[in-house]
Scaffold this active site. Structure first.
Site, PDB file in Angstrom:
ATOM      1  N   GLU A   1       1.552  -0.845  -0.148  1.00 33.53           N
ATOM      2  CA  GLU A   1       0.083  -0.054  -0.051  1.00 33.53           C
ATOM      3  C   GLU A   1       0.733   1.560  -0.352  1.00 33.53           C
ATOM      4  O   GLU A   1       0.566   2.420  -0.508  1.00 33.53           O
ATOM      5  CB  GLU A   1      -0.877  -0.040   1.321  1.00 33.53           C
ATOM      6  CG  GLU A   1      -1.963   0.870   1.153  1.00 33.53           C
ATOM      7  CD  GLU A   1      -2.906   0.570  -0.239  1.00 33.53           C
ATOM      8  OE1 GLU A   1      -3.320   0.463  -0.103  1.00 33.53           O
ATOM      9  OE2 GLU A   1      -3.152   1.747  -0.976  1.00 33.53           O
TER      10      GLU A   1
ATOM     11  N   ASP B   1      10.029   8.963 -10.526  1.00 26.31           N
ATOM     12  CA  ASP B   1       9.331   8.378  -9.380  1.00 26.31           C
ATOM     13  C   ASP B   1       7.795   8.118  -9.054  1.00 26.31           C
ATOM     14  O   ASP B   1       6.928   7.228  -9.483  1.00 26.31           O
ATOM     15  CB  ASP B   1       9.323   9.369  -8.005  1.00 26.31           C
ATOM     16  CG  ASP B   1       9.437   9.110  -6.510  1.00 26.31           C
ATOM     17  OD1 ASP B   1       9.514   7.878  -6.199  1.00 26.31           O
ATOM     18  OD2 ASP B   1       7.791  10.086  -6.436  1.00 26.31           O
TER      19      ASP B   1
ATOM     20  N   LYS C   1       5.886   4.659  -9.882  1.00 27.75           N
ATOM     21  CA  LYS C   1       4.348   4.641  -9.348  1.00 27.75           C
ATOM     22  C   LYS C   1       2.999   4.442 -10.222  1.00 27.75           C
ATOM     23  O   LYS C   1       2.152   3.735  -9.917  1.00 27.75           O
ATOM     24  CB  LYS C   1       3.990   5.745  -8.494  1.00 27.75           C
ATOM     25  CG  LYS C   1       4.685   6.167  -7.484  1.00 27.75           C
ATOM     26  CD  LYS C   1       4.514   6.930  -6.655  1.00 27.75           C
ATOM     27  CE  LYS C   1       5.145   7.012  -5.186  1.00 27.75           C
ATOM     28  NZ  LYS C   1       5.423   8.572  -4.924  1.00 27.75           N
TER      29      LYS C   1
ATOM     30  N   GLY D   1       6.077  10.836   4.185  1.00 26.03           N
ATOM     31  CA  GLY D   1       7.003  10.853   6.164  1.00 26.03           C
ATOM     32  C   GLY D   1       6.435   9.546   6.278  1.00 26.03           C
ATOM     33  O   GLY D   1       5.762   9.282   6.210  1.00 26.03           O
TER      34      GLY D   1
HETATM   35  N1  LIG Z   1      10.284   7.907   3.497  1.00 27.56           N
HETATM   36  C1  LIG Z   1       9.282   7.980   3.069  1.00 27.56           C
HETATM   37  O1  LIG Z   1       8.323   9.177   3.029  1.00 27.56           O
HETATM   38  C2  LIG Z   1       8.609   7.375   2.053  1.00 27.56           C
HETATM   39  C3  LIG Z   1       7.210   7.095   1.258  1.00 27.56           C
HETATM   40  C4  LIG Z   1       6.927   6.260   0.512  1.00 27.56           C
HETATM   41  C5  LIG Z   1       8.160   5.218   0.369  1.00 27.56           C
HETATM   42  N2  LIG Z   1       8.835   5.272   0.530  1.00 27.56           N
HETATM   43  C6  LIG Z   1       9.684   4.035   0.064  1.00 27.56           C
HETATM   44  O2  LIG Z   1       9.551   3.675   2.046  1.00 27.56           O
HETATM   45  C7  LIG Z   1      11.161   3.030   1.391  1.00 27.56           C
HETATM   46  C8  LIG Z   1      12.697   3.674   3.077  1.00 27.56           C
HETATM   47  O3  LIG Z   1      12.697   4.396   2.038  1.00 27.56           O
HETATM   48  P1  LIG Z   1      12.898   5.605   4.002  1.00 27.56           P
HETATM   49  O4  LIG Z   1      12.612   7.323   3.603  1.00 27.56           O
HETATM   50  O5  LIG Z   1      12.411   5.216   4.496  1.00 27.56           O
HETATM   51  O6  LIG Z   1      14.207   5.711   3.600  1.00 27.56           O
HETATM   52  P2  LIG Z   1      15.550   5.805   4.511  1.00 27.56           P
HETATM   53  O7  LIG Z   1      15.808   6.487   5.792  1.00 27.56           O
HETATM   54  O8  LIG Z   1      16.916   5.983   3.944  1.00 27.56           O
HETATM   55  O9  LIG Z   1      16.270   4.613   5.395  1.00 27.56           O
HETATM   56  C9  LIG Z   1      16.802   3.037   4.319  1.00 27.56           C
HETATM   57  C10 LIG Z   1      16.771   2.386   5.794  1.00 27.56           C
HETATM   58  O10 LIG Z   1      17.446   1.191   4.976  1.00 27.56           O
HETATM   59  C11 LIG Z   1      18.497   0.351   6.029  1.00 27.56           C
HETATM   60  N3  LIG Z   1      19.291  -0.104   4.690  1.00 27.56           N
HETATM   61  C12 LIG Z   1      19.926   0.529   3.809  1.00 27.56           C
HETATM   62  N4  LIG Z   1      21.142  -0.079   2.766  1.00 27.56           N
HETATM   63  C13 LIG Z   1      20.488  -1.987   3.984  1.00 27.56           C
HETATM   64  C14 LIG Z   1      20.782  -3.379   3.927  1.00 27.56           C
HETATM   65  N5  LIG Z   1      21.885  -3.707   2.921  1.00 27.56           N
HETATM   66  N6  LIG Z   1      20.435  -3.822   4.817  1.00 27.56           N
HETATM   67  C15 LIG Z   1      19.874  -3.489   5.667  1.00 27.56           C
HETATM   68  N7  LIG Z   1      19.167  -2.751   5.545  1.00 27.56           N
HETATM   69  C16 LIG Z   1      20.017  -1.661   5.197  1.00 27.56           C
HETATM   70  C17 LIG Z   1      19.320   1.506   6.265  1.00 27.56           C
HETATM   71  O11 LIG Z   1      20.447   1.449   7.449  1.00 27.56           O
HETATM   72  P3  LIG Z   1      21.287   2.549   8.334  1.00 27.56           P
HETATM   73  O12 LIG Z   1      20.138   3.604   8.957  1.00 27.56           O
HETATM   74  O13 LIG Z   1      21.463   2.457   8.943  1.00 27.56           O
HETATM   75  O14 LIG Z   1      21.963   3.692   7.362  1.00 27.56           O
HETATM   76  C18 LIG Z   1      17.982   2.286   6.243  1.00 27.56           C
HETATM   77  O15 LIG Z   1      17.732   2.168   7.896  1.00 27.56           O
HETATM   78  C19 LIG Z   1      11.530   3.190   0.408  1.00 27.56           C
HETATM   79  O16 LIG Z   1      11.267   1.942  -0.793  1.00 27.56           O
HETATM   80  C20 LIG Z   1      11.413   4.453  -0.103  1.00 27.56           C
HETATM   81  O17 LIG Z   1      11.497   4.586  -1.912  1.00 27.56           O
HETATM   82  C21 LIG Z   1       9.335   5.612   1.620  1.00 27.56           C
END
Ligand SMILES: NC(=O)c1ccc[n+]([C@@H]2O[C@H](COP(=O)([O-])OP(=O)(O)OC[C@H]3O[C@@H](n4cnc5c(N)ncnc54)[C@H](OP(=O)(O)O)[C@@H]3O)[C@@H](O)[C@H]2O)c1
Length: 437
Positions: free
Chosen positions: A131, A203, A207, A304
């Site tokens: 979702e 992006d 989607k 967010g």
């Molecule tokens: N941010 C948003 O608002 C949002 C909205 C919708 C969808 N999404 C999706 O949600 C997902 C996560 O986004 P995010 O914004 O939360 O990203 P983020 O803040 O960059 O977090 C990524 C996380 O993945 C971990 N990571 C990176 N490489 C890894 C590996 N090889 N093994 C294990 N862990 C690893 C990082 O670890 P460390 O913390 O230790 O570096 C970090 O905790 C993405 O697919 C994004 O497109 C995000």
């Protein structure tokens, strides 16, 4: 009470840490709603020492998300790492193959591998819920997959990238340049240091490719999307749009046509009075048009930590509520093997209205030459307006044309002809007009 649902979270960044926090803070409500506890038993990220703002001491740490995906200590693998290759892909695949349910927010992964992963999930009889991958907290996947049975979708379109909508909203409200708005978006954390992925439309395209599959029962075709970003939208366009009763939005549009399905991402003029034109700032919106329902518009927070966690937790709760032996619905609405190949409608046959802004030499005959190029290509004009290009440009004029419905091919031919006529002093600007209620 049924046994607790054991959750492993891979990725503890913005979304992952928020999911862990919501599962902790809302544990009692979730237990009541799901009829069982939901417990985080395993976590994985890169840095085991980093403070995640939530106590994860009771969960087992895994350096390797693939190993976590395969452990018998979890029932659900939640992938919140991001990216379409490497650990996020191999861990999701491993989890499904090991018979674990998967929840992910990763649109890039689904845009590239979604159908293959859905085949594995369906073969293994487990859920692949996503979702949060489209429009963050807005429950659009559930709506399309579950609430619209029997409907035939004719068009789905939306504002799917908050960064672009934020920039366009501020450009219009405050008369600022694209560059200034982008800098502010970066300062406020709405845009990445390298904003290309957002502002050039990638992006939104990821989607859109997922929505297209759900809407039309086709295999995901993320590489077959016509794409234009917003970086060449200027104040002149925003002002002209306003004068004509339009607002510029970056839309992702998927539409059934006689020759196939259009998938396009580009700056679009929508009537100022339409509902989608009222979607401002980082808010997202998705409009779905069907034969039975008519037009439905869902709008809300598209990104967010908390908003995205809300969708992820909803997906986890659905798994907690499902019962062993229950046959799960297909991932993309139809069984993955029954998804039809995507039949692309060529962009040149796109039909619609167009806004064309030309900066031309101020000399006799230019206006007539432009009108002739339009007539030669059978383009009928709703309006044509000419005014000074600006206070310091006495030798130039701006000509703004709005067409009635015509085709992309005709507009391109006409604009190429005008360019060859050598009347232009700047690149021509062409923006498609989208019908919206
Ligand atoms: N941010 C948003 O608002 C949002 C909205 C919708 C969808 N999404 C999706 O949600 C997902 C996560 O986004 P995010 O914004 O939360 O990203 P983020 O803040 O960059 O977090 C990524 C996380 O993945 C971990 N990571 C990176 N490489 C890894 C590996 N090889 N093994 C294990 N862990 C690893 C990082 O670890 P460390 O913390 O230790 O570096 C970090 O905790 C993405 O697919 C994004 O497109 C995000």
């Amino acid at each position: 009470m049924a046994e607790a649902l054991r959750v492993g979270i891979a990725g503890l960044g913005t979304v992952g840490a928020s999911v862990a926090r919501v599962l902790r803070d809302k544990a009692a409500e979730l237990t009541r709603q799901c009829g069982r506890e939901v417990v985080v038993t395993a976590v994985s990220a890169r840095d085991p020492k980093r403070d995640r703002g939530v106590d994860l001491g009771a969960a087992k740490w895994f350096d390797d998300p693939v190993r976590m995906a395969q452990t018998a200590e979890i029932d659900v693998f939640v992938e919140l790492i991001g990216g379409d290759e490497g650990p996020p892909h191999s861990s999701v695949k491993a989890a499904l193959e090991a018979g674990r349910h998967v929840v992910t927010a990763n649109k890039a992964l689904l845009a590239k591998h979604g159908v293959a992963l859905a085949e594995t999930a369906e073969k293994k009889g487990v859920l692949l819920n996503y979702e949060a991958a489209v429009a963050g907290g807005i429950p659009v996947i559930k709506t399309m997959r579950e609430a619209m049975a029997g409907n035939s979708v004719t068009r789905v379109f939306g504002i799917l990238n908050g960064t672009c909508n934020y920039i366009l909203t501020r450009m219009e409200a405050e008369g600022l340049s694209f560059d200034d708005c982008l800098k502010d978006a970066q300062r406020l954390g709405y845009a990445e240091a390298d904003p290309t992925f957002d502002i050039e439309g990638h992006d939104t395209a990821h989607k859109l490719s997922i929505l297209t599959s759900l809407a039309f029962g086709t295999r995901i075709a993320a590489n077959d999307i016509y794409m234009e970003g917003i970086s060449n939208i200027s104040q002149a366009d925003i002002r002209a749009a306003g004068d004509l009763g339009y607002r510029i939005k970056l839309l992702g549009v998927a539409q059934r046509t006689e020759s196939g399905i259009e998938q396009r991402v580009h700056p679009t003029m929508v009537p100022t009075a339409s509902v989608i034109a009222q979607v401002h700032g980082v808010t997202n919106a998705v409009a779905i048009e069907t034969d039975i329902l008519g037009e439905l518009l869902l709008s809300g927070p598209g990104a967010g930590g908390n908003a995205t966690a809300s969708a992820v937790v909803g997906d986890i709760a659905d798994i907690a509520k499902s019962r062993p032996g229950f046959q799960h619905g297909p991932v993309f609405g139809l069984p993955a093997k029954e998804l039809r190949p995507y039949k692309k409608a060529q962009m040149r046959s796109h039909a619609g209205g167009y806004f064309i802004r030309l900066t031309v030499h101020d000399r006799i005959g230019v206006f007539a030459a432009i009108a002739k190029r339009m007539a030669d290509n059978e383009i009928s004009l709703e309006s044509i307006v000419q005014h000074a290009a600006g206070p310091d440009t006495a030798l130039q004029k701006t000509v703004i044309l709005v067409t009635h419905e015509t085709t992309e091919a005709a507009v391109r031919k006409a604009v190429d002809g005008i360019t060859r006529d050598d009347h232009l002093t700047d690149k021509p600007q062409v923006i498609r007009i989208e019908r919206a209620e």
